[in-house]
Design an enzyme around this catalytic site. Structure first.
Site, PDB file in Angstrom:
ATOM      1  N   LYS A 142       0.860  -1.207   0.000  1.00 44.38           N
ATOM      2  CA  LYS A 142       0.000   0.000   0.000  1.00 44.38           C
ATOM      3  C   LYS A 142       0.886   1.244   0.000  1.00 44.38           C
ATOM      4  O   LYS A 142       1.840   1.326  -0.776  1.00 44.38           O
ATOM      5  CB  LYS A 142      -0.969  -0.062   1.192  1.00 44.38           C
ATOM      6  N   ILE A 167     -10.610  -4.975   6.259  1.00 45.50           N
ATOM      7  CA  ILE A 167      -9.253  -4.628   5.825  1.00 45.50           C
ATOM      8  C   ILE A 167      -8.544  -3.827   6.919  1.00 45.50           C
ATOM      9  O   ILE A 167      -9.086  -2.861   7.460  1.00 45.50           O
ATOM     10  CB  ILE A 167      -9.300  -3.814   4.506  1.00 45.50           C
ATOM     11  N   HIS A 223      -8.430  -2.679  -6.528  1.00 48.20           N
ATOM     12  CA  HIS A 223      -8.328  -2.856  -5.079  1.00 48.20           C
ATOM     13  C   HIS A 223      -9.370  -1.985  -4.387  1.00 48.20           C
ATOM     14  O   HIS A 223      -9.765  -0.923  -4.886  1.00 48.20           O
ATOM     15  CB  HIS A 223      -6.923  -2.498  -4.590  1.00 48.20           C
ATOM     16  N   GLU A 228     -12.388  -9.332  -0.787  1.00 50.61           N
ATOM     17  CA  GLU A 228     -11.957  -8.618   0.419  1.00 50.61           C
ATOM     18  C   GLU A 228     -13.117  -7.794   0.977  1.00 50.61           C
ATOM     19  O   GLU A 228     -13.444  -6.742   0.413  1.00 50.61           O
ATOM     20  CB  GLU A 228     -10.827  -7.641   0.094  1.00 50.61           C
TER      21      GLU A 228
END
Ligand SMILES: O=C[C@H](O)COP(=O)(O)O
Length: 214
Positions: free
Chosen positions: A8, A138, A85, A133
């Site tokens: 990230k 997360i 993402h 996800e």
């Protein structure tokens, strides 16, 4: 199992984490890779670790200031890319275009999605893999494979119904070997994780724990 470590924009040393991923990869049958920031792809790839981009845009060479060109990621040493993402969402047409751009540059693709319904739609675009996800998990340290196992099993079923050739990863909150084993037991062929390694005091020790039961 495929273990893809997304850095990230965490303030870790990307080369140090890459070297840890590379070294642990040599000790396990699991496949390990790291996805650094675009500006770090070349330095990370030079360590010899399998290197992925975090994102590419649905563009070709040309007038696209500020965009991420798939060929540039590949030239820098990436062999694959995340697309869509949760922290870099795209509209459906752009996801399709980004998958095509990645294919053009010979990058392997993992398209991320929030839930099983989106996983089915993502699988229909023909990526190499999809990753489910739940956004609310997360970065929490609460693993999706334990907190929401149904979402993983349903994602595996959704992808298989559309295209059995598309493998399924899961991510969110995964930080231990037990979490990875649980993901595999639910049908996932890999995991996408970030904070458990990128924010660890000792990334190499965290990785060793992740692959120990594999
Ligand atoms: O790309 C990685 C995922 O967003 C999971 O992040 P996390 O392992 O910090 O929960």
């Amino acid at each position: 199992m495929f273990v893809l470590v997304n850095l990230k924009t965490y303030p870790c040393d990307p080369v140090a984490v890459a070297e840890a991923v590379r070294d642990v990869d040599e000790t396990t049958d699991a496949r390990l890779a790291v996805a650094p920031q675009a500006a770090h792809i070349e330095r990370v790839a030079e360590t010899g670790v399998e290197t992925w981009a975090q994102h590419v845009d649905p563009i070709d060479h040309g007038s696209n200031t500020g965009h991420a060109l798939a060929e540039s990621a590949a030239d820098a040493g990436a062999v694959g890319t995340l697309i869509n993402h949760s922290e870099r969402r795209l509209k459906l047409a752009a996801i399709d275009g980004a998958v095509r751009a990645a294919e053009r540059a010979d990058l392997e693709t993992v398209v991320c999605a929030n839930n099983p319904a989106q996983i089915g739609a993502a699988a229909a675009l023909g990526p190499d893999a999809v990753a489910v996800e739940p956004p609310e998990l997360i970065g929490t340290g609460t693993p999706v494979s334990q907190a929401d196992p149904d979402v993983v099993e349903d994602a595996v079923e959704a992808a298989a119904n559309v295209d059995p050739a598309v493998s399924v990863l899961c991510g969110a909150g995964i930080s231990t070997g037990d979490d990875v084993v649980a993901a595999g037991d639910l049908g996932a062929e890999g995991v996408l994780l970030a904070s458990g390694v990128a924010k660890a005091d000792d990334p190499e020790a965290a990785l060793e724990d992740l692959v120990e039961p594999l």
